[in-house]
Design a protein around this motif. Structure first.
Motif, PDB file in Angstrom:
ATOM      1  N   ASN A  28       0.825  -1.229   0.000  1.00  0.00           N
ATOM      2  CA  ASN A  28       0.000   0.000   0.000  1.00  0.00           C
ATOM      3  C   ASN A  28       0.848   1.264   0.000  1.00  0.00           C
ATOM      4  N   SER A  29       2.099   1.087  -0.450  1.00  0.00           N
ATOM      5  CA  SER A  29       3.007   2.230  -0.704  1.00  0.00           C
ATOM      6  C   SER A  29       3.426   2.996   0.547  1.00  0.00           C
ATOM      7  N   ALA A  30       3.391   2.316   1.687  1.00  0.00           N
ATOM      8  CA  ALA A  30       4.003   2.911   2.871  1.00  0.00           C
ATOM      9  C   ALA A  30       5.496   2.582   2.864  1.00  0.00           C
ATOM     10  N   LYS A  31       6.249   3.284   3.664  1.00  0.00           N
ATOM     11  CA  LYS A  31       7.648   2.930   3.902  1.00  0.00           C
ATOM     12  C   LYS A  31       7.725   2.254   5.265  1.00  0.00           C
ATOM     13  N   VAL A  32       8.559   1.228   5.374  1.00  0.00           N
ATOM     14  CA  VAL A  32       8.542   0.431   6.601  1.00  0.00           C
ATOM     15  C   VAL A  32       9.936   0.332   7.212  1.00  0.00           C
ATOM     16  N   ILE A  33       9.995   0.602   8.511  1.00  0.00           N
ATOM     17  CA  ILE A  33      11.219   0.393   9.274  1.00  0.00           C
ATOM     18  C   ILE A  33      11.023  -0.905  10.061  1.00  0.00           C
ATOM     19  N   LEU A  34      11.826  -1.892   9.746  1.00  0.00           N
ATOM     20  CA  LEU A  34      11.704  -3.211  10.358  1.00  0.00           C
ATOM     21  C   LEU A  34      12.626  -3.271  11.568  1.00  0.00           C
ATOM     22  N   PHE A  60      16.020  -1.857   7.738  1.00  0.00           N
ATOM     23  CA  PHE A  60      16.057  -2.823   8.837  1.00  0.00           C
ATOM     24  C   PHE A  60      17.017  -2.324   9.907  1.00  0.00           C
ATOM     25  N   ILE A  61      16.541  -2.353  11.147  1.00  0.00           N
ATOM     26  CA  ILE A  61      17.389  -1.970  12.283  1.00  0.00           C
ATOM     27  C   ILE A  61      17.344  -3.105  13.306  1.00  0.00           C
ATOM     28  N   ASN A  62      18.500  -3.626  13.626  1.00  0.00           N
ATOM     29  CA  ASN A  62      18.583  -4.663  14.653  1.00  0.00           C
ATOM     30  C   ASN A  62      18.259  -4.025  16.005  1.00  0.00           C
ATOM     31  N   CYS A  63      17.172  -4.418  16.606  1.00  0.00           N
ATOM     32  CA  CYS A  63      16.707  -3.749  17.827  1.00  0.00           C
ATOM     33  C   CYS A  63      15.985  -4.739  18.727  1.00  0.00           C
ATOM     34  N   ASP A  64      16.377  -4.740  19.989  1.00  0.00           N
ATOM     35  CA  ASP A  64      15.719  -5.546  21.021  1.00  0.00           C
ATOM     36  C   ASP A  64      14.775  -4.629  21.774  1.00  0.00           C
TER      37      ASP A  64
END
Ligand SMILES: NC(=O)c1ccc[n+]([C@@H]2O[C@H](COP(=O)([O-])OP(=O)(O)OC[C@H]3O[C@@H](n4cnc5c(N)ncnc54)[C@H](O)[C@@H]3O)[C@@H](O)[C@H]2O)c1
Ligand SMILES: CC[C@@H](O)/C=C/C=C\C[C@@H](O)/C=C/C=C/C=C\[C@@H](O)CCCC(=O)O
Length: 210
Positions: A28-34, A60-64
């Motif tokens: 749906n044309s959003a931008k996503v930060i994973l 992508f961001i490695n995040c806990d």
């Protein structure tokens, strides 16, 4: 909310429901930060998404989510890269009754932490542009699962937190407004239970449903 052009943060995005949410948002044309603690799975998914949707559509961001420092850094990098946050999908979760403290830390404390840190960037009361927060609960947040009492407790907590925040946000928005008619949107949705609080007509300063 129209999704095209919106900036969405998804926790636990590297696989499962979070990866599915990501695909729908991108479709749906959003931008996503994973955000995900599983670095290899996150990077693998990012590579696949780059080929399908273009590298500029995701980060992508490695995040806990149990780490205040990592979560704050990830949200800050999100805003620096994309200019803001419109949607937060608090999806990261585990089911492990043998590690009950970790389960509480991820499933409940993680959602509270990411919500409060993200609101600093999202809330209109602090210079944000508003938005939507979707918290992934479970049927286990609506009725107890005898096989996983701690997981059940975390999901009941997610439902309660979400419902309280939905009302609180509208309430604060309503009271932050000068009296008069204005639409205030605040939507917190829970997988399985939708708590929509929107279109609050403010007249005497007390929020009224439509
Ligand atoms: N699968 C189901 O049947 C089901 C049903 C109802 C609700 N849920 C909920 O949906 C959500 C996703 O479940 P799923 O089935 O996709 O699980 P999953 O295990 O497939 O994916 C969960 C993702 O979250 C990530 N994660 C775990 N701990 C994390 C942490 N501390 N920080 C950041 N990321 C972390 C994992 O690395 C993984 O990528 C969970 O909240 C779960 O409770 C799942
Ligand atoms: C969180 C990690 C993810 O990979 C696994 C999730 C698995 C189940 C998630 C849970 O939210 C959903 C449970 C739904 C159960 C619904 C009905 C029956 O299964 C209830 C069974 C009774 C019992 O187990 O106590």
């Amino acid at each position: 909310m129209a999704l095209n052009g919106k900036i969405a943060v998804v926790t636990g995005a590297a696989m499962g429901i979070g990866a599915a949410m990501t695909e729908i948002l991108l479709h749906n044309s959003a931008k996503v930060i994973l955000l995900d603690v599983n670095d290899s799975a996150g990077k693998t998914l990012k590579e696949a998404l780059d080929k399908k949707h273009g590298a500029e559509t995701t980060l992508f961001i490695n995040c806990d989510v149990t780490s205040e420092e990592q979560t704050q850094a990830a949200l800050q990098k999100t805003v620096e890269t994309f200019g803001g946050i419109d949607i937060l999908c608090n999806n990261a979760g585990i089911l492990d009754e043998s590690q009950w403290e970790k389960t509480i830390s991820v499933n409940l404390m993680g959602i509270v932490r990411v919500t409060y840190l993200a609101l600093k960037y999202m809330s209109k009361l602090t210079g944000g542009r508003g938005g939507v927060i979707v918290n992934t609960a479970s049927l286990a947040g609506l009725f107890p699962l005898m096989s996983c009492p701690v997981y059940t407790a975390t999901k009941f907590g997610v439902v309660g937190f979400t419902r309280a925040m939905a009302v609180r946000t509208v309430f604060l928005d309503a009271y932050s407004l000068t009296f008069g008619r204005r639409k205030v949107y605040s939507t917190f949705e829970i997988i399985g239970v939708s708590q929509n609080v929107r279109d609050v007509n403010v007249s005497d300063g007390l929020p009224r449903g439509r």
